[in-house]
Design an enzyme around this catalytic site. Structure first.
Site, PDB file in Angstrom:
ATOM      1  N   GLU A  62      30.221  36.632  35.437  1.00  0.00           N
ATOM      2  CA  GLU A  62      30.225  37.274  34.125  1.00  0.00           C
ATOM      3  C   GLU A  62      29.978  36.277  32.996  1.00  0.00           C
ATOM      4  O   GLU A  62      30.835  35.436  32.725  1.00  0.00           O
ATOM      5  CB  GLU A  62      31.585  37.955  33.893  1.00  0.00           C
ATOM      6  CG  GLU A  62      32.076  38.772  35.075  1.00  0.00           C
ATOM      7  CD  GLU A  62      33.572  39.055  35.010  1.00  0.00           C
ATOM      8  OE1 GLU A  62      34.102  39.160  33.879  1.00  0.00           O
ATOM      9  OE2 GLU A  62      34.214  39.158  36.075  1.00  0.00           O
TER      10      GLU A  62
ATOM     11  N   HIS B  99      30.297  41.945  32.214  1.00  0.00           N
ATOM     12  CA  HIS B  99      31.143  41.870  33.422  1.00  0.00           C
ATOM     13  C   HIS B  99      30.339  42.298  34.654  1.00  0.00           C
ATOM     14  O   HIS B  99      30.572  43.356  35.242  1.00  0.00           O
ATOM     15  CB  HIS B  99      32.354  42.779  33.215  1.00  0.00           C
ATOM     16  CG  HIS B  99      33.495  42.563  34.157  1.00  0.00           C
ATOM     17  ND1 HIS B  99      33.336  42.360  35.508  1.00  0.00           N
ATOM     18  CD2 HIS B  99      34.835  42.542  33.923  1.00  0.00           C
ATOM     19  CE1 HIS B  99      34.526  42.229  36.071  1.00  0.00           C
ATOM     20  NE2 HIS B  99      35.443  42.330  35.128  1.00  0.00           N
TER      21      HIS B  99
END
Length: 299
Positions: free
Chosen positions: A270, A166
């Site tokens: 991400e 992320h």
């Protein structure tokens, strides 16, 4: 003449009890990885230019996940899995250092350029009763940072998972950011009830964005940050999807560990196993995904 990085990047006093591993190159690039969540929180160029975003309000208090850097979402991304908690539990867990690799100069100076952190899970949680070994390998190679996510099914039954690295990038001004390389990909728009859409142009930011781009592994992704005069190129291996996220005004205000105006300073790209479906591993087998991020200055 290039010099070795001799000093460890500083850890704020209030976070000093949290263990970290510092990476560096002979040229002076640095990175910092916490054992809590195998969480990369800093990647700097030799001129001290920081490429990753960490919120000023980030909480450094395990088991809380750190807001910014590269949280490891596993064994579930978002709510794509059986668990009630978003993004799984790897980012809230303490990893161990399994190995380090160093460079050494003739005068004896040395530095770590690669670290492997490991989380061994025994399947003891009722909501996720599947044993696994998760390795996060972080490598610093001049103007390139590489992260591998390696999953091993250590249990006796099939293991299904989703997940992501992320990654929060620091930008000078979000309105001067453009993302290219996703123009011909389909994506799920999470702000429109996961509606399937087709991209047709570079992505610019004038409002909240929360998209899962599908089938991106064959396409390098470029992040152009005009105000910071830099470009980052992302190459993904084995991650089928890429999530692009910026919370914009209202959602930024609703996040307790995020300052109201910080949406202007960051964007997330991400690498993920998400909208394309879960990966399923047979007992004893492994899967590995990689992101390689290359820095270039814009003239």
């Amino acid at each position: 003449m290039a010099t070795a990085c001799l000093e460890r990047p500083s850890v704020p006093v209030e976070h000093a009890e949290m263990k970290t591993v510092s990476l560096c190159t002979v040229q002076g690039h640095t990175a910092e990885v916490y054992l809590h969540g195998a969480h990369l929180v800093s990647w700097k160029m030799p001129d001290a230019q920081e490429l990753l975003f960490v919120s000023k309000k980030a909480v450094f208090a395990p088991p809380k996940a750190i807001r910014g850097g590269v949280p490891v979402c596993f064994p579930q991304f978002g709510m794509l899995g059986p668990m009630a908690a978003q993004h799984g539990f790897a980012r809230n867990s303490e990893f161990e250092v399994e190995s380090e690799e160093k460079w050494t100069l003739e005068d004896g100076r040395e530095g770590v350029w690669k670290v492997t952190m490991v989380l061994r899970y025994d399947g003891s949680r009722a909501e996720y009763p599947h044993a696994f070994v998760l390795r996060i390998i972080t490598m610093l190679c001049h103007d390139v940072l590489i992260q591998d996510m390696e999953v091993e099914n250590s249990g006796g039954a099939p293991l299904a998972f989703t997940g992501a690295l992320h990654t929060y990038y620091r930008v000078g001004q979000i309105q001067q950011v453009a993302i290219t390389g996703l123009e011909h990909c389909k994506y799920l728009d999470n702000l429109r009830d996961h509606t399937l859409c087709e991209a047709s142009c570079s992505l610019l930011f004038t409002e909240e964005v929360d998209r899962v781009y599908l089938g991106v592994a064959a396409h390098p992704i470029q992040l152009f940050d005009k105000s910071s005069k830099r470009m980052l190129e992302l190459t993904l291996e084995n991650f089928p999807d890429a999530v692009v996220w910026n919370p914009w005004v209202e959602k930024a205000r609703a996040l307790a560990d995020f300052e109201d105006e910080e949406y202007q300073e960051c964007v997330c790209i991400e690498p993920a196993v998400a909208g394309s479906g879960a990966v399923t591993l047979a007992p004893g087998t492994r899967w590995k995904g990689r992101q390689a991020i290359r820095y270039s200055a814009l003239i």
